[in-house]
Design an enzyme around this catalytic site. Structure first.
Site, mmCIF file in Angstrom:
data_model
loop_
_atom_site.group_PDB
_atom_site.id
_atom_site.type_symbol
_atom_site.label_atom_id
_atom_site.label_comp_id
_atom_site.label_asym_id
_atom_site.label_seq_id
_atom_site.Cartn_x
_atom_site.Cartn_y
_atom_site.Cartn_z
ATOM 1 N N GLU A 168 11.956 2.442 -12.966
ATOM 2 C CA GLU A 168 12.050 1.125 -12.318
ATOM 3 C C GLU A 168 12.974 0.167 -13.058
ATOM 4 O O GLU A 168 12.540 -0.900 -13.512
ATOM 5 C CB GLU A 168 10.664 0.488 -12.184
ATOM 6 C CG GLU A 168 9.662 1.325 -11.413
ATOM 7 C CD GLU A 168 8.358 0.597 -11.101
ATOM 8 O OE1 GLU A 168 8.138 -0.502 -11.654
ATOM 9 O OE2 GLU A 168 7.558 1.121 -10.313
ATOM 10 N N GLU A 366 5.353 7.703 -8.475
ATOM 11 C CA GLU A 366 4.211 6.800 -8.669
ATOM 12 C C GLU A 366 3.753 6.328 -7.308
ATOM 13 O O GLU A 366 4.576 5.996 -6.449
ATOM 14 C CB GLU A 366 4.564 5.539 -9.483
ATOM 15 C CG GLU A 366 4.689 5.731 -10.954
ATOM 16 C CD GLU A 366 4.977 4.422 -11.705
ATOM 17 O OE1 GLU A 366 4.560 3.345 -11.248
ATOM 18 O OE2 GLU A 366 5.647 4.503 -12.753
HETATM 19 C C1 BG6 Z 1 4.347 0.113 -11.808
HETATM 20 C C2 BG6 Z 1 4.848 0.341 -13.227
HETATM 21 O O1 BG6 Z 1 5.341 -0.472 -11.047
HETATM 22 O O2 BG6 Z 1 3.236 -0.745 -11.694
HETATM 23 C C3 BG6 Z 1 3.699 0.535 -14.198
HETATM 24 O O3 BG6 Z 1 5.739 1.441 -13.324
HETATM 25 C C4 BG6 Z 1 2.600 -0.497 -13.980
HETATM 26 O O4 BG6 Z 1 4.203 0.529 -15.506
HETATM 27 C C5 BG6 Z 1 2.126 -0.447 -12.519
HETATM 28 O O5 BG6 Z 1 1.524 -0.299 -14.843
HETATM 29 C C6 BG6 Z 1 0.937 -1.363 -12.174
HETATM 30 O O6 BG6 Z 1 1.145 -2.706 -12.373
HETATM 31 P P1 BG6 Z 1 -0.001 -3.836 -12.353
HETATM 32 O O7 BG6 Z 1 0.763 -5.109 -12.329
HETATM 33 O O8 BG6 Z 1 -0.821 -3.689 -11.105
HETATM 34 O O9 BG6 Z 1 -0.845 -3.696 -13.552
#
Ligand code: BG6
Length: 461
Positions: A168, A366
């Site tokens: 990202e 992801e």
């Molecule tokens: C993703 C990232 O976009 O979002 C991760 O790659 C991150 O590193 C994840 O932990 C979740 O984010 P949040 O803001 O819900 O804790």
């Protein structure tokens, strides 16, 4: 059990993590500081409940146990990232032998347990020594990244055959240089454009180094592709969504996969006097070093509409000069996290890759569901995360349809293996297959872990 959605043979079932979010041990093992250690030291109040990067599941010391759990969840693949500041405490030069031992152990343990390691080089964690030199604003840091990548290929490339340059890369641009949620908390579109550009060049240099190394694996990049859906088919709404797409998706997708920037994006950046400094030969470098494989992170759609009001001409230029966010009536929400759930987004992304990006080999790198106060779903010693099972199942159905319709998708990785420290959100939202007691480090599988195991074993559901 009858299988209605069968995935192609050798489909990758697994999950993803990142070094800073799980390793802990930020002060030991010879690791140098990165921007997260530094930011937490200087402004702990910017982190949820004041919890910093030292407080994690401590994968550094528990990796063997965690890899056994991954096996129990049916993983055949797993993504980790290398902490640049652990491997090279000053960002350049000397390699930390304790880090080499640690990553060797993790990689070997994964392979011994039948889990293929996917290794990412950069997940938001710039070494502080290099941030002090300007971070991604500095061309010197681009060169340092290429050296670091080469070193990683040399050390681990005999056993790792799926590499990723960045996770990202738009996020450090947004967080660090536009919207103030990552260090160094700058709000400046010209500097943001420089950071984005240097990141793309750094990625191309790592691709070039890998392809020149004689190693036989593949190298890619992981992008959070967030389809921009317009409020309506009115030309003004369509323009808003096209421009949002240029800023947030195509800014990395096009240079990484096609080897060049979209002209309309260049024109907009030029109009605002924000064009980055370039070096001779960059254009050719980008063109010649596109990625072999693309990881797609998908959580939620971006809905936009034409601007309701003209932007303030005295305010700083931001992408939002061109669109407003739009809340679609009737949208479905992950009420725990406040994000829209729109499963078809996965299909739309994959069809876009098929139609406009040469159907590049890809996978969902992801996808997942963050839930606050998840222990309220604890029953019989296990988190009953049926909402997560539903979420993953519905997304997998659309991924399956995309494959039926010709997408070159090779796998699905959940975010994330175990509940982790999520940057300034710290431990607020839990995403893992494995629940973590942050105090005791005790690990417990959630209901979704058992469900996923079955899906992986059956290669479908
Ligand atoms: C993703 C990232 O976009 O979002 C991760 O790659 C991150 O590193 C994840 O932990 C979740 O984010 P949040 O803001 O819900 O804790």
């Amino acid at each position: 059990m009858s299988i209605n959605y069968r995935f192609p043979e050798n489909f990758w079932w697994g999950s993803a993590t990142s070094a800073t979010q799980i390793e802990g041990a930020s002060e030991i093992g010879g690791k140098g500081k990165n921007i997260w250690d530094h930011w937490y030291e200087t402004e702990p109040n910017r982190f949820y409940n004041d919890v910093g990067p030292e407080t994690t599941s401590d994968f550094y010391h528990h990796y063997k146990e965690d890899i056994q759990l991954m096996k129990q969840i049916g993983h055949n693949t797993f993504r980790l990232s290398i902490s640049w500041a652990r491997l090279m405490p000053d960002g350049r030069g000397e390699v930390n032998e304790e880090a080499v031992t640690f990553y060797n152990n993790v990689i070997d343990e994964l392979i011994d347990n039948g889990i293929e390691p996917f290794v990412n080089l950069f997940h938001f964690d710039m070494p502080m020594a290099l941030q002090d030199k300007g971070g991604w604003e500095s061309r010197e840091v681009v060169e340092a990244f290429a050296e670091y990548a080469k070193e990683a290929f040399r050390l681990f490339g005999d056993r790792v055959s799926k590499w990723f340059t960045f996770n990202e890369p738009i996020v450090p641009v947004e967080g660090g240089y536009l919207y103030d949620f990552h260090y160094p908390n700058v709000v400046d579109a010209k500097r943001a454009a420089q950071v984005a550009y240097h990141t793309a060049v750094a990625s191309a240099k790592a691709v070039e180094a890998y392809h020149g190394s004689g190693q036989q694996g593949k190298i890619g990049i992981i992008l959070n592709l967030t389809p921009s859906y317009p409020r309506s088919q009115n030309p003004a709404d369509l323009r808003a969504s096209r421009i949002a797409d240029l800023f947030f998706n195509r800014s990395f997708l096009d240079p990484s996969v096609l080897g060049e920037y979209p002209q309309e994006l260049v024109d907009i950046i030029t109009e605002h006097g924000a064009l980055p400094a370039t070096h001779q030969g960059d254009k050719e470098l980008l063109k010649a070093n596109t990625v072999d494989i693309l990881g797609v992170n998908y959580y939620q759609p971006r809905r936009v509409k034409a601007k309701e009001n003209l932007p303030n001409p005295y305010g700083p230029f931001l992408p939002e000069w061109y669109f407003d966010h739009y809340e679609m009536p009737g949208r479905r929400m992950n009420i725990y996290r406040g994000w829209e759930i729109y499963e078809k987004g996965i299909y739309d992304i994959m069809m876009n890759l098929k139609d406009h990006y040469g159907n590049i080999e890809s996978f969902i790198s992801e996808n997942g569901m963050g839930v606050q106060n998840e222990d309220r779903f604890l029953e019989g010693g296990e988190i009953q995360d049926d909402y997560r099972i539903d979420f993953v199942r519905e997304h997998l159905k659309w991924l399956h349809k995309a494959i039926q319709d010709g997408s070159n998708a090779k796998g699905y990785h959940m975010w994330t293996t175990m509940d982790n420290w999520s940057w300034s959100n710290a431990y607020k939202n839990r995403y893992g297959f494995i629940s973590i007691d942050v105090e005791t480090k005790e690990r417990t599988l959630k209901k979704s872990a058992h469900w996923f195991r079955e899906v992986a074993d059956n290669n479908g559901f």
